[in-house]
Design a protein around this motif. Structure first.
Motif, short mmCIF file in Angstrom:
data_model
loop_
_atom_site.label_atom_id
_atom_site.label_comp_id
_atom_site.label_asym_id
_atom_site.label_seq_id
_atom_site.Cartn_x
_atom_site.Cartn_y
_atom_site.Cartn_z
N THR A 7 -3.52 5.94 10.56
CA THR A 7 -3.87 4.51 10.56
C THR A 7 -3.29 3.79 9.34
O THR A 7 -2.88 2.62 9.44
N TYR A 8 -3.24 4.51 8.22
CA TYR A 8 -2.77 3.87 6.97
C TYR A 8 -1.30 3.43 7.07
O TYR A 8 -1.01 2.23 6.98
N PRO A 9 -0.37 4.33 7.35
CA PRO A 9 1.02 3.83 7.42
C PRO A 9 1.31 2.98 8.65
O PRO A 9 2.17 2.09 8.59
N VAL A 10 0.61 3.22 9.75
CA VAL A 10 0.89 2.42 10.96
C VAL A 10 0.46 0.97 10.74
O VAL A 10 1.21 0.03 11.02
N ALA A 11 -0.75 0.77 10.22
CA ALA A 11 -1.22 -0.61 9.97
C ALA A 11 -0.32 -1.31 8.96
O ALA A 11 -0.02 -2.50 9.09
N GLN A 12 0.12 -0.56 7.94
CA GLN A 12 0.99 -1.18 6.94
C GLN A 12 2.35 -1.53 7.54
O GLN A 12 2.89 -2.61 7.31
N GLY A 13 2.91 -0.62 8.34
CA GLY A 13 4.21 -0.90 8.95
C GLY A 13 4.14 -2.10 9.87
O GLY A 13 5.10 -2.88 9.99
N ALA A 14 2.99 -2.27 10.50
CA ALA A 14 2.82 -3.40 11.43
C ALA A 14 2.55 -4.71 10.69
O ALA A 14 2.52 -5.77 11.29
N GLY A 15 2.35 -4.61 9.37
CA GLY A 15 2.06 -5.82 8.60
C GLY A 15 0.72 -6.44 8.96
O GLY A 15 0.56 -7.67 8.87
#
Ligand SMILES: N=CN[C@@H](CCC(=O)O)C(=O)O
Length: 308
Positions: free
Chosen positions: A130-138
């Motif tokens: 969830t951490y990198p996915v939410a960040q990548g999605a902005g």
């Protein structure tokens, strides 16, 4: 990034499906060609920092297989074929998503897809994705459907929400649906309260129903822009999610999770989602948790199809 590689020790297809030209099957969407699409599927097989031992890195491949058990058809009326209503592409897997380098790869892959799709669906993997996915999605807001706060210290499947807050996500734009008794500690409940996170207990989700709680969650999480949806399948009852290490008896029914997911995806502000915590290698007796994860993929797509 590799396409459809099975993780070491991973899941192998066990079923042969019949063919009926009048009964199309979901899944097997075209490989991402770098063009615009309504939705992109991305495997993110995180597992190395899970608190419980897990084979969650085998799950993206298993979910892709399980999709073929289902049709892509919303009955309507009129009926809608998701594969016709939406341009859906499969962007393969991020092959080594754990660790700092892996998380950077996930962020980059998601950001690239986010720029040219309405929805990025990340299939985990444990909940650390969830951490990198939410960040990548902005994402500027976060809704979790999860029995757990995920506010622990350190780096694990129990810490993505705390890590996002530490990196600047406004906790007032975080809503946690399905938080369960006996699955958390008072210290993390206090941490959520101190941060100003909106917490809706599992009992309250049940009492108020999916539409009501999700509508409120979207209003809170969506104030500043796009919302990431974290679907931790361990919010479901252990009888329907035996493949989640931390699912508990008394969790949500499968239909409740599916209704929450579809309602969320129907909102234009939800531009990314992850499906987490399913261990395809420990899904006795019949792979039902993987099937539920596959249905969550379809519910996400259905939400976008009905909101066109
Ligand atoms: N998202 C899951 N969080 C759980 C993980 C527990 C486990 O892996 O055993 C938690 O923090 O308790």
């Amino acid at each position: 990034m590799g396409l459809r590689g099975l993780a070491p020790g991973g899941y192998r297809r066990r079923v042969t499906l019949t063919h009926d030209p009048l009964w199309p099957r979901a899944g097997s969407w075209p490989v991402d060609d770098g063009g615009e699409a309504d939705a992109a599927i991305l495997g993110v097989p995180t597992w190395r920092t899970s608190l419980s031992s897990t084979g969650a890195h085998a799950t993206p491949a298993a979910v892709r297989d399980a999709l073929a058990r289902y049709s892509p058809t919303l009955l309507g009326p009129p009926p809608v074929d998701l594969s016709e209503a939406l341009r859906i592409v499969d962007a393969g897997d991020v092959t080594e998503p754990d660790g700092a380098e892996g998380e950077a790869s996930v962020r980059a892959a998601v950001a690239g897809l986010r720029a040219r799709t309405r929805l990025v669906v990340a299939i985990g993997g444990d909940n650390s994705l969830t951490y990198p996915v939410a960040q990548g999605a902005g994402a500027r807001g976060l809704i979790t459907i999860d029995a757990h706060f995920d506010l622990r210290d350190g780096v694990s499947n129990g810490s993505p929400v705390r890590r996002l807050v530490d990196d600047g996500l406004d906790p007032r734009r975080i809503v946690q649906l399905g938080i369960a008794d006996f699955a958390n500690s008072a210290a993390y409940a206090q941490r959520a309260a101190d941060l100003g996170i909106t917490v809706v207990s599992m009992d309250e989700v049940r009492r108020r129903g999916a539409d009501d709680v999700m509508a409120e969650a979207l209003e809170i999480a969506g104030v500043d822009g796009d919302v990431h949806l974290d679907v931790d399948v361990d919010v479901c009852d252990r009888s329907v999610a035996p493949g989640c290490p931390a699912s508990v008896p008394g969790g949500l029914a499968a239909w409740e999770l599916r209704a929450l997911v579809r309602r969320a995806a129907a909102d234009a502000r939800v531009r990314s989602a992850d499906i987490a915590e399913v261990d395809a290698t420990a899904d006795a007796p019949d792979g039902r948790t993987v099937r539920l994860a596959a249905l969550c993929v379809l519910e996400l797509l259905a939400g976008k199809a009905v909101s066109r």
